[in-house]
Design a protein around this motif. Sequence first.
Motif, short mmCIF file in Angstrom:
data_model
loop_
_atom_site.label_atom_id
_atom_site.label_comp_id
_atom_site.label_asym_id
_atom_site.label_seq_id
_atom_site.Cartn_x
_atom_site.Cartn_y
_atom_site.Cartn_z
N ASP A 178 16.15 6.45 -21.49
CA ASP A 178 16.11 5.09 -21.00
C ASP A 178 16.12 5.11 -19.38
O ASP A 178 16.23 5.91 -19.02
N LYS A 179 15.41 4.25 -18.61
CA LYS A 179 15.68 3.84 -17.97
C LYS A 179 16.97 3.84 -17.28
O LYS A 179 17.80 3.16 -17.42
N THR A 180 17.28 4.35 -16.00
CA THR A 180 18.01 4.19 -15.03
C THR A 180 18.30 2.70 -13.98
O THR A 180 17.66 2.39 -13.94
N GLU A 181 19.97 2.74 -13.42
CA GLU A 181 19.39 1.67 -12.37
C GLU A 181 19.18 2.51 -11.46
O GLU A 181 19.04 3.35 -10.91
N TRP A 182 18.64 1.09 -10.71
CA TRP A 182 18.18 1.45 -9.23
C TRP A 182 19.91 2.35 -8.53
O TRP A 182 20.40 1.72 -8.13
N LYS A 183 18.51 3.38 -7.54
CA LYS A 183 19.66 3.66 -6.69
C LYS A 183 18.97 4.40 -5.42
O LYS A 183 18.13 3.92 -5.56
N GLU A 184 19.65 4.08 -4.49
CA GLU A 184 19.47 4.74 -2.63
C GLU A 184 17.92 5.57 -2.88
O GLU A 184 18.49 7.30 -3.41
N LEU A 185 17.27 6.10 -2.91
CA LEU A 185 16.38 6.75 -2.43
C LEU A 185 16.47 7.66 -0.90
O LEU A 185 16.36 6.88 -0.08
N SER A 186 16.51 8.36 -1.33
CA SER A 186 17.44 10.23 -0.82
C SER A 186 16.41 10.64 0.16
O SER A 186 15.61 10.39 -0.09
N GLY A 187 16.67 10.14 1.93
CA GLY A 187 15.91 10.65 3.13
C GLY A 187 14.50 9.23 3.28
O GLY A 187 14.04 9.19 4.55
N CYS A 188 14.87 8.61 2.67
CA CYS A 188 14.40 7.06 3.09
C CYS A 188 14.72 5.69 3.07
O CYS A 188 14.94 4.70 2.30
N GLN A 189 16.05 5.60 3.67
CA GLN A 189 17.07 4.66 3.66
C GLN A 189 17.12 4.60 5.43
O GLN A 189 17.47 5.49 6.60
N THR A 243 5.85 13.36 0.91
CA THR A 243 6.21 12.38 1.74
C THR A 243 5.72 10.10 0.64
O THR A 243 4.61 10.71 0.72
N LEU A 244 6.30 9.61 1.14
CA LEU A 244 6.33 7.91 0.85
C LEU A 244 5.81 7.31 1.91
O LEU A 244 6.08 7.27 3.17
N ARG A 245 4.66 6.74 2.55
CA ARG A 245 3.65 6.21 3.07
C ARG A 245 3.17 4.98 2.63
O ARG A 245 3.51 4.58 1.83
N TRP A 246 3.52 3.71 3.72
CA TRP A 246 3.26 2.32 3.22
C TRP A 246 2.98 1.38 4.21
O TRP A 246 2.81 2.32 5.02
N ARG A 287 10.05 4.00 11.08
CA ARG A 287 8.47 4.03 10.63
C ARG A 287 8.39 4.02 9.05
O ARG A 287 9.08 3.28 8.41
N THR A 288 6.93 4.01 8.76
CA THR A 288 6.31 3.08 8.21
C THR A 288 6.12 4.82 6.97
O THR A 288 5.29 5.30 5.81
N GLU A 289 7.25 5.94 7.18
CA GLU A 289 7.03 6.82 5.82
C GLU A 289 8.76 7.29 5.91
O GLU A 289 9.50 7.46 6.58
N CYS A 290 8.56 7.93 4.72
CA CYS A 290 10.11 9.34 4.34
C CYS A 290 9.46 10.27 3.96
O CYS A 290 9.07 9.83 3.06
N ASP A 327 0.96 -1.54 0.08
CA ASP A 327 0.36 0.18 -0.10
C ASP A 327 0.27 1.39 -0.22
O ASP A 327 0.68 2.28 0.74
N ILE A 328 1.99 1.65 -0.90
CA ILE A 328 2.53 3.01 -1.00
C ILE A 328 1.83 3.86 -1.84
O ILE A 328 1.27 3.56 -2.31
N GLN A 329 1.91 4.25 -0.59
CA GLN A 329 1.03 6.00 -1.39
C GLN A 329 2.50 7.77 -1.01
O GLN A 329 3.41 7.00 -0.05
#
Length: 528
Positions: free
Chosen positions: A62-73, A36-39, A77-80, A25-27
Amino acid sequence: SYILNIYIPLCYFLVGQTNLKSPEDIQVYVVNSNFTLRWNYTGNDTNVTFSAECRFEGYETDKTEWKELSGCQKVTRTECDFSSAITEYYDTHHVRIRAERREEVSPWSSIFEMIPYCIGMSSIYSHQEEQLSSYALCNCFLQFRSLSIFPTDIIDDLAPVTTYCLKVQATIPLDLKEGLFSPIHCVKTTHKVNDLVCATNVSVFALNMKFHLHWNNQYKQHVTYNVQYLMGYLKKLHDDYSVKWLSVPRCENITDTQCNFSSIIIGTSGFYYLRVQTVNEYNKSCLSDEVKVDPLITNEIGPPDVKLDISDVLLHIQISPPGGSESEVMRDHYDLSYRILYWKNSSNNEEEIKMKEIKQTIGTVSDLTPSTLYCVKVQAFSEFYNKSSHYSKEECIKTPGDKILPLIILATFVTALIAVCLVATILVFALYQAYNKIKYVFFPSCQPPLNIEHFGGQLFSSPYLSTTEEVIENCSIIETIIIEEVNQIDFKDDKHSKQSSRDSGNYSNDDDTSGSKVSEEMVEKEIV
């Protein structure tokens, strides 16, 4: 001539789903420029942290490689907050999340796709505690659409309160030349104005090349309608076609919410545009949305008419094409075929329905069962246009009986007729004989001799019948004493005559004495 290619990004909303062992349930919530990312996490594990990754995909990259999402590492809690990671608002962002505990990790969640600009422009606004906030509960993705239009064309069917971005490229089709795209320009549509005067739900109903336009009326006061049409090819010219709309005959200043515009369909190769102009009592007018009519595509095929006839061993099915005999377009342009369903109509519900397809308007069915009711219905269809009609009305006919049965009936009838004739002949003969007997008894044809016809003063009647009162004559017996021997023979003859008279019963001996004396005297006199 120039043709403009326009690419329009559209926003749609999809809800992300994940594995139960992973975050779900990602929102994405947006307040001003903060993302804000919540799940949700349904596991009961403790000391669990969450990490998210992101990759980008642009229209020209084109699509880029997967990278860490800053602020969500490694958040607990279930949000960032990942506002700092958003640098390209028009690029597609793919986000995924997983749960972590020491060296253990869960599978990645399902990919959440979003466009930051799209989320921001399609946010839902609400007033809470006098503060304006916006948030998005779903993600959206960008869809590009290419249109080849002319400079005077209008792009309709846009959603209200939606941001559309476009860029334009000029082309010369005949010379196969293309120009460069213009810079991207975005515009937001306004709220849809609900003008009560305008006709709504304009639609076309066409059956067997009979075309009718229908619409709804929202205005409660008196209004009149003018139905207008435009030849389709005029929109492909470079001229302004807004002044080339024409009125449909017999559909001007009408009050009904329908119009028969079959008269303007003069061919099947072109197409038409129709619209409804509404005018109220204050002479205010409003034009409805346009509807496009391609005659052979818009038209629907009606059911055919069916007539049945039957011979000794064949069922003949005569089909009348949809639209009647005057509808040549239905026959010539649709290349109709016919699907025939036929079955035995009996109490047995398990009777098999048989089908056959023909191109002609006359079909036959063989292998019929005598004295059986057969039912038929027919459907017309066109393979080229992928159209089919409803089935015709069910028609039924009964087959004649077996030939042996009529012969048996005929033989039985002839035999019965001969028997009746014989009985009648015998009866007539018996009646005739009885008639003759009765006639002979009661009405004899022979008459008695004249010398005895009135014997005794009475009419002679039937010898077989006695009268009610028999008349007895008074007779006298003459006894003669023959002295002479010579007269002995005559006496014997007279005696024989007397004896015969006695046998007939017509003599009486009421006065024997006197009779004898008189007889003797008469004999003596005769002798003398």
